[in-house]
Design a protein around this motif. Structure first.
Motif, PDB file in Angstrom:
ATOM      1  N   ALA A  10      37.978  48.654  39.553  1.00  0.00           N
ATOM      2  CA  ALA A  10      39.473  49.006  39.932  1.00  0.00           C
ATOM      3  C   ALA A  10      40.026  47.757  40.921  1.00  0.00           C
ATOM      4  O   ALA A  10      41.080  47.062  40.959  1.00  0.00           O
ATOM      5  CB  ALA A  10      39.834  50.227  40.108  1.00  0.00           C
ATOM      6  N   GLN A  11      38.963  47.908  41.926  1.00  0.00           N
ATOM      7  CA  GLN A  11      39.343  46.802  43.246  1.00  0.00           C
ATOM      8  C   GLN A  11      39.448  45.277  42.608  1.00  0.00           C
ATOM      9  O   GLN A  11      40.408  44.618  42.821  1.00  0.00           O
ATOM     10  CB  GLN A  11      38.491  46.995  44.230  1.00  0.00           C
ATOM     11  N   ARG A  14      42.568  44.718  40.858  1.00  0.00           N
ATOM     12  CA  ARG A  14      43.801  44.409  41.642  1.00  0.00           C
ATOM     13  C   ARG A  14      43.845  43.252  42.456  1.00  0.00           C
ATOM     14  O   ARG A  14      44.930  42.530  42.424  1.00  0.00           O
ATOM     15  CB  ARG A  14      43.721  45.465  42.889  1.00  0.00           C
ATOM     16  N   GLY A  17      44.422  40.730  39.603  1.00  0.00           N
ATOM     17  CA  GLY A  17      45.729  40.690  39.044  1.00  0.00           C
ATOM     18  C   GLY A  17      45.646  40.962  37.334  1.00  0.00           C
ATOM     19  O   GLY A  17      46.271  40.546  36.408  1.00  0.00           O
ATOM     20  N   SER A  19      43.644  43.628  34.249  1.00  0.00           N
ATOM     21  CA  SER A  19      43.305  45.134  33.855  1.00  0.00           C
ATOM     22  C   SER A  19      41.805  45.577  34.032  1.00  0.00           C
ATOM     23  O   SER A  19      41.029  44.544  34.152  1.00  0.00           O
ATOM     24  CB  SER A  19      43.863  45.701  32.586  1.00  0.00           C
TER      25      SER A  19
END
Length: 291
Positions: A10-11, A14, A17, A19
């Protein structure tokens, strides 16, 4: 598993940019190496993500949530203007922060060395020669830069890839400048290699021993000072011949090598800066494919 070195999917999503599904697919495809925790969660090495972010096309790239980096490209001239007074004042926290921030903001290690660190440390040396600073300031600045580099080395040296090519190098006997070879090591780590730094004041016979014991693909020799050039050349040529017998590429460089001396030396590549070493390392062993 140190949390400062590893990121969750998840990091990473992010930062890049994209999924989480895309990140997981890159892991499955071998583009991003990953480790699994005891609970079955994937963790990705920060150094691998950083390298991918530099080599890929990520219009929404943003390291901001995870590091204290500034947005946009790093301006080496502006960075020099900030780093030089910090070195003169002995502000270790600022020195460390500037070097770390520049690297995480995307400035390659070779450019950081050639365009920022070398000019700043050279100027500190000139200030000492001119009597504007004491030798303690030069030594203190060198140690503060080294401390920041070792901090980065701890991150880069913990890569998950087990198939990294190995490079070995150092500075020759009577050359006590340790920082150029440390920078060469970090440039090669940044390029995806395993890099073993033999350090300063290393006899040529030890370089030859490293060829046999460590079996590298690349050997670097960083020369900042030569006490007896003829003696160095004799030992170097024997080492170069052995490197050729082992099929090992030999990279030489450093301000201590005069044009006359270079014409008598054998090497695979010569670098006027560490950006040249980085380019040569990439040509020998390209990084893993991009997404």
């Amino acid at each position: 598993m140190p949390e400062t070195l590893y990121l969750s999917t998840a990091q990473v999503a992010r930062v890049l940019g994209v999924s989480v599904t895309t990140v997981k697919r890159w892991v499955d495809d071998g583009i991003l190496p990953a480790r699994k925790t005891a609970g079955g969660h994937r963790k990705l090495l920060r150094a691998d993500v950083l390298r991918l972010s530099r080599d890929g096309q990520f219009p929404d790239l943003n390291w901001g949530p995870l590091t204290a980096t500034s947005e946009g490209e790093v301006d080496p001239a502006a960075l020099r203007d900030q780093l030089l007074p910090a070195l003169r004042a002995g502000n270790e926290d600022t020195v460390r922060s500037l070097i770390r921030t520049a690297y995480f903001a995307g400035l390659p290690m070779g450019e950081l060395a050639d365009r920022v660190l070398a000019p700043c440390l050279t100027q500190i040396g000139h200030d000492w020669t001119a009597g504007r600073l004491d030798i303690l300031h030069e030594h203190r600045g060198t140690q503060q830069v080294a401390a920041a580099l070792y901090e980065l080395k701890g991150m880069l040296d913990s890569q998950t890839r087990t198939d990294r090519p190995r490079a070995v190098g150092g500075a020759p006997e009577a050359d006590h400048y340790f920082l150029p070879s440390l920078l060469a090591q970090l440039v090669l780590l940044d390029a995806g290699w395993e890099a073993v730094n033999l350090g300063a004041n290393t006899p040529m016979v030890s370089f030859r021993e490293a060829l046999t014991q460590l079996r590298p693909r690349l050997l670097w020799v960083s020369v900042s000072h030569l006490q007896t050039p003829d003696q160095f050349l004799a030992g170097y040529q024997e080492m170069a011949a052995e490197a050729q017998r082992h099929g090992v590429a030999l990279a030489a460089g450093g301000r201590g090598l005069t044009a006359e001396l270079r014409t008598a030396m054998s090497y695979t590549t010569y670098g006027d800066g560490l950006t040249h070493l980085a380019a040569f390392a990439h040509s020998l062993c390209p990084l893993p494919r991009r997404p």
